[in-house]
Scaffold this active site. Structure first.
Site, PDB file in Angstrom:
ATOM      1  N   TYR A  16     -41.919   9.926 -19.659  1.00  0.00           N
ATOM      2  CA  TYR A  16     -43.131   9.554 -20.555  1.00  0.00           C
ATOM      3  C   TYR A  16     -43.114  10.336 -21.774  1.00  0.00           C
ATOM      4  CZ  TYR A  16     -44.420   9.018 -15.412  1.00  0.00           C
ATOM      5  OH  TYR A  16     -44.381   8.566 -14.003  1.00  0.00           O
ATOM      6  N   TYR A 144     -51.990   5.549  -7.746  1.00  0.00           N
ATOM      7  CA  TYR A 144     -50.592   5.875  -8.358  1.00  0.00           C
ATOM      8  C   TYR A 144     -49.521   6.017  -7.205  1.00  0.00           C
ATOM      9  CZ  TYR A 144     -46.375   7.468 -10.530  1.00  0.00           C
ATOM     10  OH  TYR A 144     -45.116   7.663 -10.871  1.00  0.00           O
ATOM     11  N   ASP A 245     -49.931   6.593   1.537  1.00  0.00           N
ATOM     12  CA  ASP A 245     -48.830   7.315   0.427  1.00  0.00           C
ATOM     13  C   ASP A 245     -49.202   8.683   0.371  1.00  0.00           C
ATOM     14  OD1 ASP A 245     -47.720   8.217  -1.603  1.00  0.00           O
ATOM     15  OD2 ASP A 245     -47.988   6.744  -3.119  1.00  0.00           O
ATOM     16  N   LYS A 274     -41.882  14.977  -2.042  1.00  0.00           N
ATOM     17  CA  LYS A 274     -42.206  16.005  -2.904  1.00  0.00           C
ATOM     18  C   LYS A 274     -42.143  17.359  -2.102  1.00  0.00           C
ATOM     19  CE  LYS A 274     -45.283  13.829  -6.281  1.00  0.00           C
ATOM     20  NZ  LYS A 274     -44.327  14.069  -7.490  1.00  0.00           N
TER      21      LYS A 274
END
Length: 423
Positions: A16, A144, A245, A274
């Site tokens: 980003y 997201y 998710d 993660k």
């Protein structure tokens, strides 16, 4: 040898970030426990867990040893036609620990790929049921789910990071994110828009996909468990699958091992990543039910059409096994409860500052939402000067520290945020 930051600035693309006007980067020479060390030796208390993954901190001897031992056997082997003990052991643990019924495991190599796999599972399941029209997803605004193409298509289409690609990616259904906060009295009307969408479009919808309880990179919002429970009921009623998710929320971050437990529900498909390896290696898992797996495998294709090269990587599986064992050895629940208490004590008073819109805490997550977006380069330099590593985005200054953090660490992280507000 020192890090060539000039080469980095001119040639290396960070996430980003612009290459023509790049944000500054800080060279880290090493990391240990919950601290990152700059090349000049200065220690930064980590408030990010390296994007929420390094829950046990860095350079942990037990995780290091797991990698060393496995590397002396085999670092990688293809998963097609081959299996190995680290993968079998990991899948046994995941079946045991995840919500009931999730007992078929697909091992991939990143969170975004886990979401891609989940979406493909849902669509292929309905195709195998001779309902190919059911190929749309229903998602929540401010959600997201990753940066790959199918994952982008279920992120917030307007306020998310991927609106540039809206004309290219698959178009899905979106409803407003839940209006009732985690600690609020539940508003029964919060579910109405989602229910209406299902009434009108269930024939097209393969699955609902959402982040349970905590919407992460889309806004760090915490919503009411009863909403999630109602979503599960409506998915059953309208015959669509539910994808949870849990890439960011799994393995204890919210105060439950998996955030679905706050609503006492089990999804049809769950995505994990993660913290799965304690932040050591990239690894993800997508688990589903016997019903979904049998449906796919009894369909026209006869197999699930996905197979990453590094699927089931032995090194990643070995360190994941050690990381999961360490969660329980360290009494993760007590660690997270302590951090929640410390975050509330240190952050909630910041709500009195005029620049602050809201402060919220759940488990080992603390969020200071401002009225205006922060100047990224300026605030990052300020935090480094304060001896902490905090990476805000937009209007959000948030903390997701490693579970091994102590009260003095949380206090210093919060003090750095308060000093910014004062400045």
């Amino acid at each position: 040898m020192s890090i060539d930051v000039a080469f980095d600035k001119n040639h290396i693309w960070h996430p980003y970030t612009s290459l023509t006007q790049p944000l500054p980067v800080y060279g880290i020479s090493h990391a240990k426990a919950n601290k990152l060390y700059l090349e000049n030796g200065k220690a930064l208390i980590d408030g990010m867990s390296s994007w929420w993954a390094a829950v046990h901190g860095y350079n942990h001897p037990k995780l290091n040893q797991a990698l060393i031992e496995q590397s002396q056997k085999m670092a990688h082997v293809m998963f097609g036609g081959i299996t190995h003990q680290p993968a079998v052991e990991l899948c046994k643990k995941l079946v045991e620990l995840t919500p009931a019924g999730l007992d078929k495991v697909f091992l991939a190599d990143s969170g975004s790929v886990s979401v891609e796999v989940a979406i493909k599972m849902a669509i292929q399941y309905w195709h195998s049921q001779n309902q190919p029209k059911k190929h749309k997803l229903l998602s929540l605004k401010q959600g997201y789910h990753g940066d790959t193409f199918a994952a982008m298509s279920v992120c917030d289409p307007q306020n998310g990071m991927h609106s540039l690609f809206n004309g290219i990616i698959q178009q899905h259904y979106f409803v407003e994110s839940p209006s009732s906060g985690f600690y609020d009295e539940y508003d029964s009307a919060a579910i109405n828009e989602l229910e209406t969408c299902l009434k009108n479009h269930a024939a097209d919808i393969a699955a609902i996909i959402l982040e349970p309880i905590v919407q992460g990179a889309g806004g760090m919002r915490f919503y009411h468990p009863h909403y999630l429970k109602q979503v599960r009921d409506l998915a059953n009623q309208y015959d669509v699958l539910l994808i949870a998710d849990e890439i960011a929320t799994g393995f204890g971050r919210t105060g439950k091992l998996f955030a679905c437990e706050w609503a006492d529900i089990s999804p049809d498909i769950i995505c994990l990543g993660k913290a799965l390896t304690g932040g050591y290696m990239t690894l993800a898992a997508t688990l589903t039910t016997k019903k979904v797996a049998d449906g796919i495998c009894n369909g026209q294709a006869g197999v699930f059409m996905h197979g990453p090269t590094f699927m089931g990587n032995p090194l990643a599986c070995a360190v994941a096994n050690a990381a999961i064992a360490l969660l329980f050895e360290n009494d993760w629940q007590n660690q997270v409860m302590q951090i929640e208490r410390w975050l509330k004590h240190a952050l909630l008073p910041l709500a009195n500052y005029a620049q602050v819109k809201q402060v919220r805490v759940l488990g080992a997550i603390g969020v200071v939402e401002l009225n205006q977006a922060v100047p990224m380069a300026e605030i990052q330099a300020f935090f480094v000067e304060q001896g902490v590593w905090i990476r805000p985005f937009g209007k959000l200054i948030y903390l997701m520290p490693p579970f091994i953090s102590q009260q003095t660490d949380i206090d210093q992280l919060a003090a750095a945020i308060e000093n910014w507000l004062k400045s």
